[in-house]
Design an enzyme around this catalytic site. Structure first.
Site, PDB file in Angstrom:
ATOM      1  N   TYR A 180       1.619  -6.800  10.795  1.00 11.95           N
ATOM      2  CA  TYR A 180       0.527  -6.446   9.864  1.00 11.95           C
ATOM      3  C   TYR A 180      -0.560  -5.692  10.616  1.00 11.95           C
ATOM      4  CZ  TYR A 180      -3.068  -7.630   6.291  1.00 11.95           C
ATOM      5  OH  TYR A 180      -4.062  -7.600   5.335  1.00 11.95           O
ATOM      6  N   HIS A 205       0.835  -1.201   0.000  1.00 13.90           N
ATOM      7  CA  HIS A 205       0.000   0.000   0.000  1.00 13.90           C
ATOM      8  C   HIS A 205       0.871   1.253   0.000  1.00 13.90           C
ATOM      9  CE1 HIS A 205      -2.973  -2.899   0.339  1.00 13.90           C
ATOM     10  NE2 HIS A 205      -3.685  -2.472   1.355  1.00 13.90           N
ATOM     11  N   HIS A 214      -3.703 -12.445   2.358  1.00  8.99           N
ATOM     12  CA  HIS A 214      -2.244 -12.262   2.295  1.00  8.99           C
ATOM     13  C   HIS A 214      -1.570 -13.282   3.214  1.00  8.99           C
ATOM     14  CE1 HIS A 214      -2.677  -8.482   0.171  1.00  8.99           C
ATOM     15  NE2 HIS A 214      -3.500  -8.051   1.100  1.00  8.99           N
ATOM     16  N   HIS A 258      -9.762  -3.686   6.507  1.00 11.53           N
ATOM     17  CA  HIS A 258      -9.400  -2.345   6.907  1.00 11.53           C
ATOM     18  C   HIS A 258      -9.979  -1.247   6.014  1.00 11.53           C
ATOM     19  CE1 HIS A 258      -5.959  -1.615   3.900  1.00 11.53           C
ATOM     20  NE2 HIS A 258      -6.653  -2.673   3.476  1.00 11.53           N
ATOM     21  N   ASP A 298      -5.351  -4.883  -4.869  1.00 10.08           N
ATOM     22  CA  ASP A 298      -4.562  -6.104  -4.664  1.00 10.08           C
ATOM     23  C   ASP A 298      -5.441  -7.351  -4.687  1.00 10.08           C
ATOM     24  OD1 ASP A 298      -5.483  -4.956  -2.265  1.00 10.08           O
ATOM     25  OD2 ASP A 298      -3.924  -5.850  -1.034  1.00 10.08           O
ATOM     26  N   HIS A 320     -13.392  -7.574  -1.167  1.00 11.34           N
ATOM     27  CA  HIS A 320     -12.748  -6.273  -0.942  1.00 11.34           C
ATOM     28  C   HIS A 320     -12.380  -5.682  -2.288  1.00 11.34           C
ATOM     29  CE1 HIS A 320     -10.349  -3.179   0.749  1.00 11.34           C
ATOM     30  NE2 HIS A 320      -9.221  -3.837   0.941  1.00 11.34           N
ATOM     31  N   GLU A 333     -10.217  -3.267  -3.027  1.00 10.65           N
ATOM     32  CA  GLU A 333      -8.880  -2.714  -3.227  1.00 10.65           C
ATOM     33  C   GLU A 333      -8.149  -3.527  -4.315  1.00 10.65           C
ATOM     34  OE1 GLU A 333      -6.711  -2.092   0.412  1.00 10.65           O
ATOM     35  OE2 GLU A 333      -5.498  -0.513  -0.514  1.00 10.65           O
ATOM     36  N   ASP A 368      -8.455  -9.306   4.154  1.00 10.33           N
ATOM     37  CA  ASP A 368      -7.276  -8.671   4.791  1.00 10.33           C
ATOM     38  C   ASP A 368      -7.114  -9.069   6.262  1.00 10.33           C
ATOM     39  OD1 ASP A 368      -6.014  -7.161   2.745  1.00 10.33           O
ATOM     40  OD2 ASP A 368      -7.636  -5.704   2.828  1.00 10.33           O
TER      41      ASP A 368
HETATM   42 FE1  FEO Z   1      -7.043  -3.773   1.673  1.00  6.15          FE
HETATM   43 FE2  FEO Z   1      -5.130  -6.457   0.894  1.00  6.15          FE
HETATM   44  O1  FEO Z   1      -5.845  -4.783   0.650  1.00  6.15           O
END
Ligand code: FEO
Length: 394
Positions: free
Chosen positions: A194, A25, A225, A147, A85, A81, A83, A166
C-alpha cells in the site's frame, strides 16, 4: 441485521467490506482480495462518526450504526478525507442525520463543497484543535498529501486510538478486524504494498508526520482500509519511518519485457551476476506481473534494472508505462540501468536510461546494455560478470 463490531468500550467499527474490489483508485493499484472502507462510531454524551463509506455501501453502514444506537441522532461527523471511498456516503448520511455537524480540514471542506455541492455547515478543524463530546476528546492532526491534500488523523485521547484514514491502510478484507488475526508478516507486507503504490511520492511529508505520531501514546491505529493495528502498532509505525526515509535493502529489482526471450536472457544473466555478488534479486516480466508487486519490491531496492526489446524503434508499451510510473513516484536514492536486445534499432536501452534519469535514478552504466538478436554464450557470460561487479559495488 448487519451489526457493528465493538473495538473498545464505546467505540465501534461500522464499515464495510468490498470483497470484489480489484482496482484501487482506478488502474493505479491492482489488488487481489478486496478491501474495506472503515467508518467508526464513538458513543459518548454526543455521538460521533469518523468517516463514511463508498456510496454504494452506505445502507450497510447505516445498519451497523443502528445496531448500536437504534434511531438516535448522530451529533458529529468527522470527514477525514474527501475522496469518494470515504465521503461517497456523505450526502445520504446528511439526509438521514440532517442535524449532524460535519468537520473537516480547510482543504477538505473546499474539496467536499466542490464535490458534493449542497449547503452544508462545515466546521474547519486544524492540527491540535479538539472536539469534546462529553467524556471524550478528539484531537486533530492534519496529514496533507498522505495521500491527498486534505487527509486528517483524529486521536481519541482517552482511549488512545488514532483514526488515521488512508495512512497505515492495507487491502485486507475480512470480518477479523485485527492485525493479530492475520499475522505480523502478512499485515506488514500488505501495508508495504500500500505504501509503495499510494504513498511513496510523499516520503518527506510522511516522515515529518511520523515524527509527531511517534510521540503519541497509541493503543490502536484504526485506518480507513483493512485491518486495525493493535498488536503491531510499533512495527507499522517503524515500517512507515523506514520507507519515508527511503531506506533500501541490499537488493535489486529487474523488470523487463521480451518477445523472443532475447531481452529475457539478458535480464536473467543480470540476475545471475547480482546474485553471485550477494544481492537479493527480484526479477519480473512486466506483462505477466501485477504492477503493485513490482512497486512493492522497487520500494526498498538499491538498484532498478529496466529492459525491453525494440518495438517500432521504441521500447515496449509496458515498459514505457512502467518508466512513467517511476517518474510519477518521485523515486530517490536508487541506481538504474537500462538493457535490451534489438534487431535493427539499437537505442532502446539508451532511451530507457534517459527515462530512468528523468525519474531521478542515478545511472550505473551510461548507454546501458544492448545486444543484437540472440545474445551469444560469451555475451551472456560478459553480462554476468558486469552484473557481478555492479553487485559488489552496490
Ligand atoms: Fe484517498 Fe482511501 O482514499
Amino acid at each position: 441485521m448487519r451489526k457493528a463490531i465493538q473495538i473498545k468500550e464505546n467505540v465501534y467499527w461500522v464499515g464495510v467490506q468490498d470483497f470484489n474490489l480489484r482496482h484501487f483508485h482506478g488502474s493505479l493499484f491492482p489488488i487481489e482480495e478486496g478491501s474495506t472502507y472503515n467508518a467508526y462510531l464513538i458513543v459518548d454524551e454526543e455521538i460521533t462518526l469518523i468517516d463514511t463509506v463508498e456510496e454504494e455501501f452506505v445502507d450497510i453502514m447505516f445498519e451497523r450504526i443502528e445496531s448500536v444506537i437504534g434511531d438516535k441522532a448522530i451529533d458529529h461527523l468527522v470527514v477525514q478525507h474527501a475522496e469518494p471511498d470515504h465521503s461517497g456516503g456523505f450526502v445520504r448520511f446528511m439526509e438521514k442525520y440532517p442535524n449532524c455537524s460535519p468537520y473537516a480540514s480547510s482543504i477538505g471542506i473546499n474539496n467536499m463543497l466542490q464535490q458534493y455541492f449542497g449547503e452544508y455547515e462545515f466546521t474547519t478543524v486544524a492540527t491540535d484543535e479538539t472536539l469534546n463530546t462529553g467524556k471524550y476528546t478528539m484531537k486533530f492532526l492534519e496529514m496533507p498529501m498522505i495521500h491527498w491534500p486534505d487527509n486528517m488523523l483524529t486521536y481519541l485521547v482517552e482511549e488512545k486510538i488514532a483514526f488515521s484514514n488512508d495512512a497505515f491502510g492495507q487491502h485486507i478484507a475480512s470480518y477479523n478486524l485485527y492485525d493479530c488475526d492475520h499475522g505480523k508478516d502478512f499485515c506488514l507486507a500488505q501495508a508495504k504494498e500500500y505504501y509503495a503504490n499510494i504513498l511513496v511520492p510523499y516520503n518527506m511529508l510522511i516522515n515529518a508526520k511520523i515524527n509527531i505520531i511517534k510521540t503519541m501514546d497509541i493503543d490502536m491505529i484504526c485506518p480507513a482500509h483493512g485491518i486495525i493495528w493493535k498488536t503491531y502498532v510499533k512495527e507499522i509505525i517503524d515500517l512507515y519511518e523506514r520507507h519515508s526515509l527511503a531506506q533500501n535493502e541490499h537488493k535489486a529489482t529487474i523488470v523487463y519485457e521480451s518477445v523472443w526471450s532475447h531481452t529475457q536472457q539478458i535480464a536473467e544473466a543480470l540476475a545471475e551476476g547480482l546474485a553471485q555478488a550477494g544481492v537479493d534479486v527480484k526479477i519480473y516480466k512486466k506483462s505477466e506481473t501485477n504492477i503493485a508487486v513490482i512497486m512493492r519490491e522497487i520500494l526498498d531496492s538499491k538498484a532498478v534494472f529496466i529492459g525491453s526489446g525494440c518495438y517500432n524503434s521504441f521500447m515496449s508499451m509496458e515498459i514505457a508505462g512502467m518508466l512513467d510510473k517511476l517518474k510519477s513516484c518521485n523515486i530517490k536514492d536508487k541506481k538504474g540501468l537500462g538493457f535490451g536486445a534489438y534487431g535493427w534499432y539499437m537505442n532502446t536501452a539508451k532511451t530507457i536510461e534517459e527515462k530512468l534519469a528523468e525519474a531521478g535514478l542515478e545511472i550505473i552504466d551510461d548507454g546501458g546494455i544492448s545486444k543484437n538478436f540472440t545474445p551469444s554464450k560469451e555475451a551472456i557470460n560478459e553480462i554476468i560478470e558486469t552484473a557481478y561487479k555492479i553487485g559488489i559495488e552496490l
